[in-house]
Design a protein around this motif. Structure first.
Motif, PDB file in Angstrom:
ATOM      1  N   PHE A 128       0.848  -1.186   0.000  1.00  0.00           N
ATOM      2  CA  PHE A 128       0.000   0.000   0.000  1.00  0.00           C
ATOM      3  C   PHE A 128       0.886   1.240   0.000  1.00  0.00           C
ATOM      4  N   HIS A 129       0.564   2.184  -0.868  1.00  0.00           N
ATOM      5  CA  HIS A 129       1.287   3.456  -0.848  1.00  0.00           C
ATOM      6  C   HIS A 129       0.318   4.588  -0.560  1.00  0.00           C
ATOM      7  N   VAL A 130       0.659   5.401   0.441  1.00  0.00           N
ATOM      8  CA  VAL A 130      -0.158   6.552   0.829  1.00  0.00           C
ATOM      9  C   VAL A 130       0.732   7.780   0.938  1.00  0.00           C
ATOM     10  N   CYS A 131       0.094   8.927   0.999  1.00  0.00           N
ATOM     11  CA  CYS A 131       0.874  10.158   1.122  1.00  0.00           C
ATOM     12  C   CYS A 131       1.093  10.513   2.592  1.00  0.00           C
ATOM     13  N   SER A 132       0.022  10.874   3.280  1.00  0.00           N
ATOM     14  CA  SER A 132       0.191  11.461   4.600  1.00  0.00           C
ATOM     15  C   SER A 132      -0.765  10.871   5.624  1.00  0.00           C
ATOM     16  N   LEU A 133      -1.020  11.632   6.673  1.00  0.00           N
ATOM     17  CA  LEU A 133      -1.745  11.154   7.841  1.00  0.00           C
ATOM     18  C   LEU A 133      -3.138  10.619   7.500  1.00  0.00           C
ATOM     19  N   GLY A 134      -3.924  11.403   6.767  1.00  0.00           N
ATOM     20  CA  GLY A 134      -5.296  11.013   6.473  1.00  0.00           C
ATOM     21  C   GLY A 134      -5.391   9.710   5.705  1.00  0.00           C
ATOM     22  N   GLU A 135      -4.507   9.537   4.711  1.00  0.00           N
ATOM     23  CA  GLU A 135      -4.532   8.310   3.914  1.00  0.00           C
ATOM     24  C   GLU A 135      -4.043   7.115   4.728  1.00  0.00           C
ATOM     25  N   SER A 136      -3.064   7.345   5.603  1.00  0.00           N
ATOM     26  CA  SER A 136      -2.605   6.254   6.473  1.00  0.00           C
ATOM     27  C   SER A 136      -3.744   5.761   7.364  1.00  0.00           C
ATOM     28  N   ILE A 138       3.879  -1.023   3.522  1.00  0.00           N
ATOM     29  CA  ILE A 138       3.334   0.327   3.345  1.00  0.00           C
ATOM     30  C   ILE A 138       4.479   1.283   3.079  1.00  0.00           C
ATOM     31  N   THR A 139       4.269   2.191   2.132  1.00  0.00           N
ATOM     32  CA  THR A 139       5.166   3.340   1.975  1.00  0.00           C
ATOM     33  C   THR A 139       4.355   4.615   2.156  1.00  0.00           C
ATOM     34  N   THR A 140       5.028   5.654   2.643  1.00  0.00           N
ATOM     35  CA  THR A 140       4.390   6.960   2.809  1.00  0.00           C
ATOM     36  C   THR A 140       5.299   8.028   2.205  1.00  0.00           C
ATOM     37  N   VAL A 147       0.477  -3.386  -5.957  1.00  0.00           N
ATOM     38  CA  VAL A 147       0.645  -2.121  -5.240  1.00  0.00           C
ATOM     39  C   VAL A 147      -0.686  -1.391  -5.283  1.00  0.00           C
ATOM     40  N   VAL A 148      -1.168  -1.002  -4.111  1.00  0.00           N
ATOM     41  CA  VAL A 148      -2.443  -0.290  -3.977  1.00  0.00           C
ATOM     42  C   VAL A 148      -2.113   1.154  -3.596  1.00  0.00           C
ATOM     43  N   VAL A 149      -2.424   2.070  -4.487  1.00  0.00           N
ATOM     44  CA  VAL A 149      -2.043   3.469  -4.323  1.00  0.00           C
ATOM     45  C   VAL A 149      -3.282   4.301  -3.998  1.00  0.00           C
ATOM     46  N   LEU A 150      -3.239   5.045  -2.910  1.00  0.00           N
ATOM     47  CA  LEU A 150      -4.405   5.820  -2.479  1.00  0.00           C
ATOM     48  C   LEU A 150      -4.448   7.218  -3.068  1.00  0.00           C
ATOM     49  N   GLU A 151      -5.648   7.606  -3.428  1.00  0.00           N
ATOM     50  CA  GLU A 151      -6.013   8.945  -3.868  1.00  0.00           C
ATOM     51  C   GLU A 151      -5.250   9.389  -5.106  1.00  0.00           C
ATOM     52  N   ALA A 152      -4.451  10.434  -5.027  1.00  0.00           N
ATOM     53  CA  ALA A 152      -3.851  11.006  -6.241  1.00  0.00           C
ATOM     54  C   ALA A 152      -2.331  10.888  -6.237  1.00  0.00           C
ATOM     55  N   GLU A 153      -1.817   9.792  -5.661  1.00  0.00           N
ATOM     56  CA  GLU A 153      -0.376   9.563  -5.643  1.00  0.00           C
ATOM     57  C   GLU A 153       0.066   8.899  -6.958  1.00  0.00           C
ATOM     58  N   PHE A 154       0.121   9.673  -8.014  1.00  0.00           N
ATOM     59  CA  PHE A 154       0.385   9.144  -9.349  1.00  0.00           C
ATOM     60  C   PHE A 154       1.864   9.330  -9.706  1.00  0.00           C
TER      61      PHE A 154
END
Length: 387
Positions: free
Chosen positions: A56-64, A81-83, A118-125
């Motif tokens: 799973f890849h997320v950006c910050s607090l909310g996505e985590s 997980i990566t952030t 790999v599951v990427v959340l929101e707009a982490e393109f």
């Protein structure tokens, strides 16, 4: 490596070299002292221990935080997980899985081990992330995917690039019909609308504080410049009403600067301010919450939440689900473009201009508490990840 990917990679190397002085400088700032060395210099950021897992890849607090309902429903034995941010990293540590920062794209061809998905959340393109995972046989899944109103023109102008990027994506679970349409316009395939997975979060407080016996206003997740907007509205409001103001800045590195603003305001208006870290009695008219992880506890004892991040154009708003869950009457600015999908599910919210806060606080006395209409189909997401 395909010609386009090779050219993109070379450009990423050139950009890295040009940005080195800035990266080194930012590494000394508290906000970035962990994330930048890890992402751009691979400091304490080795490759994942195992291959063939779910990443799973997320950006910050909310996505985590948004990952919790999913991780609670799947086998976490080979989850990674990566952030991007340090706050996201700190939140993700709670899951007890293999955790890293996502390295800068230049490093990814050498850093990534083959994974099942790999599951990427929101707009982490990230083009190299998608291309390398796909080239090594893994699926690329976009979850909670969105293209905001503010960003859509940029995406369409760069459509030639995003079509190449999305060609590496196997599945998209997006937030809304408009998001699905925008992804289709960019050539994406296999799209499902499941709603916003942040609606599936379990929202709870962690501590109990005594509620003040007067109207309690929390200025939540404020950014630079927004405290002054709140203070001006509060100043006018308390001319005719008794109320306490609790200020919770979004970023901990701003605690000192915000405290100075509050002290100056109090000195000018014969009021008093305390730091929450020093005195949790909430006995003064204004309180600065200079601690992380307390916002839900403060929502629980507040009557009105002035939700930051939307009183200036460059932030995009913050999550309204938490104050709504605790029954706060929500007031926010009109620049909430990044949270528009979440606000669709929240009732009784006032959206105001920066100079309308006093009137909104007056009007809040006649409004019911905000509430959430939950709509999310998480089962389809979990079944796909487990398949």
């Amino acid at each position: 490596m395909r010609p386009f990917s090779f050219i993109y990679y070379i450009l990423s190397v050139v950009l890295y070299i040009l940005a080195l002085p800035l990266l080194i400088s930012l590494s000394f700032k508290q906000k970035y002292k962990e994330s930048i060395p890890s992402r751009f210099f691979l400091f304490n950021n080795p490759r994942f221990k195992n291959s063939n897992g779910i990443w799973f890849h997320v950006c910050s607090l909310g996505e985590s935080r948004a990952l919790k309902p999913i991780l609670d429903s799947i086998d976490k034995e080979n989850v990674k997980i990566t952030t991007i941010t340090q706050t996201g990293q700190n939140e993700a540590k709670k899951y007890g899985v293999d955790l890293r920062y996502l390295p800068y794209e230049m490093f990814l061809p050498f850093w990534i081990k083959p994974q099942k998905m790999v599951v990427v959340l929101e707009a982490e393109f990230w083009y190299m992330l998608f291309a390398v995972v796909a080239a090594r046989g893994g699926k690329v899944v976009l979850l909670n995917a969105r293209i905001s109103d503010k960003s859509v023109k940029k995406y369409m102008k760069m459509g030639w690039f995003y079509r190449r990027l999305l060609a590496n994506v196997d599945k998209i679970f997006c937030q809304s019909e408009i998001d699905a349409f925008r992804f289709e316009t960019l050539g994406a395939k296999d799209i499902e609308i499941v709603g916003n997975i942040k609606l599936a979060q379990k929202i709870e407080s962690t501590k109990e504080y005594e509620k003040p016996d007067i109207t309690t206003i929390v200025a939540a997740s404020t950014h630079d410049g927004e405290e002054k907007v709140v203070l001006e509205g509060y100043k006018e409001y308390i001319k005719n009403n008794a109320a306490k103001l609790i200020v919770v800045p979004r970023h901990p590195e701003r605690f000192e600067a915000v405290y100075k603003i509050l002290v100056e305001f109090c000195n000018q208006n014969s009021l008093h301010v305390n730091r929450f870290s020093e005195d949790k009695s909430l006995s003064t008219e204004i309180v600065l919450v200079d601690m992380m992880g307390e916002l839900n506890n403060i929502y629980k004892i507040s009557d009105i939440a002035v939700l930051g991040g939307a009183f200036k154009e460059d932030v995009g708003g913050h999550n309204p689900l938490e104050p709504a869950h605790f029954g706060c009457k929500i007031i926010t600015g009109k620049h909430f473009h990044d949270q528009k999908e979440l606000f669709k599910y929240v009732h009784h919210v006032q959206y105001i201009e920066n100079d309308e806060l006093c009137n909104a606080l007056e009007e809040a006395q006649n409004l019911p508490p905000s509430s959430v209409d939950e709509q999310i189909d998480l089962d389809r997401v979990i079944k796909y990840i487990e398949s």
